[in-house]
Design a protein around this motif. Sequence first.
Motif, PDB file in Angstrom:
ATOM      1  N   PHE A  93      32.210  49.788  53.164  1.00  0.00           N
ATOM      2  CA  PHE A  93      31.151  48.298  52.764  1.00  0.00           C
ATOM      3  C   PHE A  93      31.325  47.974  51.534  1.00  0.00           C
ATOM      4  N   ILE A  94      30.561  48.654  50.618  1.00  0.00           N
ATOM      5  CA  ILE A  94      30.130  48.822  49.300  1.00  0.00           C
ATOM      6  C   ILE A  94      31.828  48.844  48.330  1.00  0.00           C
ATOM      7  N   ASP A  95      32.467  49.596  48.406  1.00  0.00           N
ATOM      8  CA  ASP A  95      34.112  49.501  48.299  1.00  0.00           C
ATOM      9  C   ASP A  95      34.138  47.753  47.609  1.00  0.00           C
ATOM     10  N   GLN A  96      34.151  47.970  48.620  1.00  0.00           N
ATOM     11  CA  GLN A  96      34.625  45.770  49.838  1.00  0.00           C
ATOM     12  C   GLN A  96      33.775  45.019  49.200  1.00  0.00           C
ATOM     13  N   THR A  97      32.709  45.048  48.307  1.00  0.00           N
ATOM     14  CA  THR A  97      31.952  44.483  47.847  1.00  0.00           C
ATOM     15  C   THR A  97      32.114  43.954  46.076  1.00  0.00           C
ATOM     16  N   ILE A  98      32.865  45.507  45.553  1.00  0.00           N
ATOM     17  CA  ILE A  98      32.993  45.678  44.164  1.00  0.00           C
ATOM     18  C   ILE A  98      33.403  44.376  43.580  1.00  0.00           C
ATOM     19  N   GLU A  99      34.880  44.052  43.612  1.00  0.00           N
ATOM     20  CA  GLU A  99      35.408  42.853  43.130  1.00  0.00           C
ATOM     21  C   GLU A  99      35.001  41.363  44.008  1.00  0.00           C
ATOM     22  N   PRO A 100      33.948  41.489  44.595  1.00  0.00           N
ATOM     23  CA  PRO A 100      33.396  39.548  44.680  1.00  0.00           C
ATOM     24  C   PRO A 100      32.437  40.401  43.411  1.00  0.00           C
ATOM     25  N   LEU A 101      31.734  41.147  43.566  1.00  0.00           N
ATOM     26  CA  LEU A 101      30.087  41.271  42.716  1.00  0.00           C
ATOM     27  C   LEU A 101      30.510  41.256  41.306  1.00  0.00           C
ATOM     28  N   GLU A 102      31.668  41.829  41.238  1.00  0.00           N
ATOM     29  CA  GLU A 102      32.235  41.537  39.475  1.00  0.00           C
ATOM     30  C   GLU A 102      32.695  40.417  39.267  1.00  0.00           C
ATOM     31  N   GLN A 103      33.557  40.034  40.080  1.00  0.00           N
ATOM     32  CA  GLN A 103      33.321  38.134  39.841  1.00  0.00           C
ATOM     33  C   GLN A 103      32.256  37.208  39.867  1.00  0.00           C
ATOM     34  N   ALA A 104      31.567  37.218  40.747  1.00  0.00           N
ATOM     35  CA  ALA A 104      30.140  37.240  40.549  1.00  0.00           C
ATOM     36  C   ALA A 104      29.073  36.764  39.120  1.00  0.00           C
ATOM     37  N   LYS A 105      29.065  38.622  39.026  1.00  0.00           N
ATOM     38  CA  LYS A 105      28.748  39.457  37.874  1.00  0.00           C
ATOM     39  C   LYS A 105      29.048  38.213  36.596  1.00  0.00           C
ATOM     40  N   ILE A 106      30.575  38.053  36.036  1.00  0.00           N
ATOM     41  CA  ILE A 106      31.125  37.118  35.012  1.00  0.00           C
ATOM     42  C   ILE A 106      30.750  35.911  35.236  1.00  0.00           C
ATOM     43  N   VAL A 107      30.744  35.364  36.494  1.00  0.00           N
ATOM     44  CA  VAL A 107      29.895  33.893  37.024  1.00  0.00           C
ATOM     45  C   VAL A 107      28.869  34.052  36.043  1.00  0.00           C
ATOM     46  N   ALA A 108      28.368  34.507  36.644  1.00  0.00           N
ATOM     47  CA  ALA A 108      26.437  34.235  35.760  1.00  0.00           C
ATOM     48  C   ALA A 108      26.298  34.713  34.377  1.00  0.00           C
ATOM     49  N   ILE A 109      27.187  35.770  34.430  1.00  0.00           N
ATOM     50  CA  ILE A 109      26.807  35.989  32.298  1.00  0.00           C
ATOM     51  C   ILE A 109      27.754  34.244  31.492  1.00  0.00           C
ATOM     52  N   GLU A 110      28.698  34.030  32.157  1.00  0.00           N
ATOM     53  CA  GLU A 110      29.087  32.594  31.947  1.00  0.00           C
ATOM     54  C   GLU A 110      27.946  31.353  31.747  1.00  0.00           C
ATOM     55  N   ALA A 111      27.409  31.879  32.902  1.00  0.00           N
ATOM     56  CA  ALA A 111      26.093  30.519  32.770  1.00  0.00           C
ATOM     57  C   ALA A 111      25.297  30.619  31.682  1.00  0.00           C
ATOM     58  N   SER A 121      24.731  56.139  44.322  1.00  0.00           N
ATOM     59  CA  SER A 121      23.697  56.369  43.408  1.00  0.00           C
ATOM     60  C   SER A 121      22.880  57.230  45.345  1.00  0.00           C
ATOM     61  N   SER A 122      22.446  56.592  45.931  1.00  0.00           N
ATOM     62  CA  SER A 122      21.746  56.681  47.341  1.00  0.00           C
ATOM     63  C   SER A 122      21.842  57.315  48.377  1.00  0.00           C
ATOM     64  N   ILE A 123      23.590  56.117  48.124  1.00  0.00           N
ATOM     65  CA  ILE A 123      24.326  57.404  49.248  1.00  0.00           C
ATOM     66  C   ILE A 123      24.755  58.253  49.458  1.00  0.00           C
ATOM     67  N   GLU A 124      24.683  59.045  47.870  1.00  0.00           N
ATOM     68  CA  GLU A 124      25.192  60.299  47.361  1.00  0.00           C
ATOM     69  C   GLU A 124      24.313  61.274  47.887  1.00  0.00           C
ATOM     70  N   ALA A 125      23.181  60.659  47.345  1.00  0.00           N
ATOM     71  CA  ALA A 125      21.727  61.819  47.770  1.00  0.00           C
ATOM     72  C   ALA A 125      21.661  61.919  48.949  1.00  0.00           C
ATOM     73  N   VAL A 126      22.175  61.295  50.077  1.00  0.00           N
ATOM     74  CA  VAL A 126      22.291  60.878  51.667  1.00  0.00           C
ATOM     75  C   VAL A 126      22.877  62.103  51.860  1.00  0.00           C
ATOM     76  N   ARG A 127      24.648  62.326  51.116  1.00  0.00           N
ATOM     77  CA  ARG A 127      25.024  62.970  51.266  1.00  0.00           C
ATOM     78  C   ARG A 127      24.350  64.906  50.353  1.00  0.00           C
ATOM     79  N   GLU A 128      24.315  64.699  49.847  1.00  0.00           N
ATOM     80  CA  GLU A 128      23.739  65.967  49.745  1.00  0.00           C
ATOM     81  C   GLU A 128      22.112  66.347  50.352  1.00  0.00           C
ATOM     82  N   SER A 129      21.830  65.660  50.614  1.00  0.00           N
ATOM     83  CA  SER A 129      21.012  66.318  51.796  1.00  0.00           C
ATOM     84  C   SER A 129      20.953  67.039  52.908  1.00  0.00           C
ATOM     85  N   LEU A 130      23.029  66.687  53.569  1.00  0.00           N
ATOM     86  CA  LEU A 130      22.722  67.616  54.920  1.00  0.00           C
ATOM     87  C   LEU A 130      23.436  68.912  54.582  1.00  0.00           C
ATOM     88  N   PRO A 131      22.491  69.671  55.052  1.00  0.00           N
ATOM     89  CA  PRO A 131      22.879  70.856  55.494  1.00  0.00           C
ATOM     90  C   PRO A 131      24.061  71.911  54.812  1.00  0.00           C
TER      91      PRO A 131
END
Length: 98
Positions: free
Chosen positions: A20-38, A67-77
Amino acid sequence: MPIKWSALKVGEAMDMVEEFIDQTIEPLEQAKIVAIEARKIANIPQYVDGRLAGLIVNIERIDSIRSSIEAVRESLPIGAAAEEQVRIESGSQLVLVS
């Protein structure tokens, strides 16, 4: 000592979260560009520029989520999810006690 919770299910949940996070990357990058231009809009008040800067920082926090996702994975035995997968694939067997 075996764990009583499912490391496999937690790992699978993190895989889903990451998808789900991977699906948000592109829209978030676009939103960031718009905010920078604003921020470049002529005569924008400083208080609005500050809020836009804050918005950009929040968008960039996607790395913190990763990083939080990776921390959860690293906490698994270690090996617990793989062991559980093997048990599932081989089928549960009843232990007969005499």
